[in-house]
Design an enzyme around this catalytic site. Structure first.
Site: not given
Length: 343
Positions: A125, A229
């Site tokens: 994505l 992250h």
């Protein structure tokens, strides 16, 4: 009106440009023309039904229909792990007790697992940096679930996704430094890139087969197990909104979380319906609710967000929406709520 469609061979230059604009970190979309060309050709063949399920992958792109600019991409990998297995670490707990001393001991460990082998992965994505926060990523993400809803036989009953693991400001992965670096003669970025480009055979060859005791790892590595992250936070939030859950599986390189959900329980899939399209009068468009829409012919698959009126087993759409979906009156379309808030 934005439209999502299958990637085509003519999109290769634009895809390379998109990959270059993202910078390092997106290992499944490397700025490598040869690798991306193979992905494009494989996706084109998959949408034509010319590829076995184990080798298929479906790459979608978000296109501005006015300019033709490629704005982003997302992918579905129907059957991950062939032929070496899809590797994860599973976080396990072991409770021990010494009857003689009356002492309990609870330890946690990471055990190498192939539990996601054969499942469908949603991934890759990415949107152009200037489009973050515009809804482009959300449209691309949900378009994958509409593809799975419209063509369930192409995909596994379980869908999974993996998030990029936590790294410091210099791009170092504490987990890799404590674990992976001890078994691979390469840095984290190189290992992750090889895995994306060549597959996981070298993981099967080189990763330790015995459990790793978490208590023996440095605190910096322990703290990031299952921690995404910071750039992955929006994607993680979207996955949770759809019903994906984290149950202790993490990436073998950076310990990023891996999440999963039953295909038919994903909110976009579960709330979707299919039926014939009718024309929506212009006067009824201004107050019509918004729907996530898709066509139901694989080679001509399209996704768009547009107002409509769902009733009597079908949905009425504007001419603009029909054009974006490449459908005509009486063609079947699938629709799902435009927003998942409150679902």
């Amino acid at each position: 009106m934005w439209a999502v469609r299958p990637i085509e061979t003519r999109d290769l230059d634009a895809l390379v440009d998109l990959a270059e604009s993202l910078g390092p970190g997106m290992t499944t979309l490397p700025a490598d023309r040869e690798s991306l060309a193979a992905k494009v050709e494989g996706s084109v063949a998959s949408f034509r039904g010319a590829v076995e399920r184990a080798e298929a992958h479906f790459l979608l792109v978000l296109e501005d229909p006015e300019s033709g600019t490629l704005l982003g991409t997302a992918a579905l990998y129907p059957h991950v792990g062939a032929p070496y297995g899809f590797f994860s670490y599973k976080r396990l707990k072991l409770v021990q007790r010494s009857q003689a001393l009356g002492i309990d001991s609870t330890v946690e460990m990471l055990s190498l697992a192939n539990d996601y082998t054969g499942t469908t992965e949603v991934g890759t994505l990415a949107v152009r940096p200037e489009l973050k926060g515009t809804g482009a990523g959300r449209l691309l993400a949900r378009s994958r679930y509409m593809l799975a809803a419209a063509f369930p036989d192409l995909f596994s009953p379980l869908l999974m996704a993996e998030m990029r693991g936590w790294q410091d400001a210099e791009g170092h992965s504490p987990f890799w430094d404590a674990v992976g670096a001890r078994f691979f003669s390469m840095d984290f970025a190189t290992a992750d890139r090889i895995s994306a480009l060549r597959g996981s055979d070298f993981i099967a060859d080189l990763m330790p087969k015995h459990p790793i005791y978490i208590n023996l790892l440095p605190e910096s590595a322990r703290d990031v197990i299952g921690k995404p992250h910071q750039d992955s936070a929006p994607a993680m939030a979207m996955l949770k909104r759809e019903g994906f859950r984290f149950e202790g599986y993490v990436d073998v390189f950076d310990a990023g979380p891996q999440v999963h959900c039953d295909r038919d329980s994903i909110a976009t899939v579960r709330l979707s319906r299919e039926g014939p399209m009718t024309a929506l009068p212009s006067a009824a468009q201004c107050d019509a609710p918004e729907y996530l829409l898709c066509s139901t012919v694989l080679e001509r698959f399209r996704v768009a967000m547009a107002p409509g009126r769902a009733a009597d087993g079908g949905i009425a759409l504007s001419a603009d929406a029909a054009r974006a979906l490449d459908v005509m009156v009486d063609d079947h379309v699938r629709w799902s709520p435009g927003s998942l808030v409150g679902t």
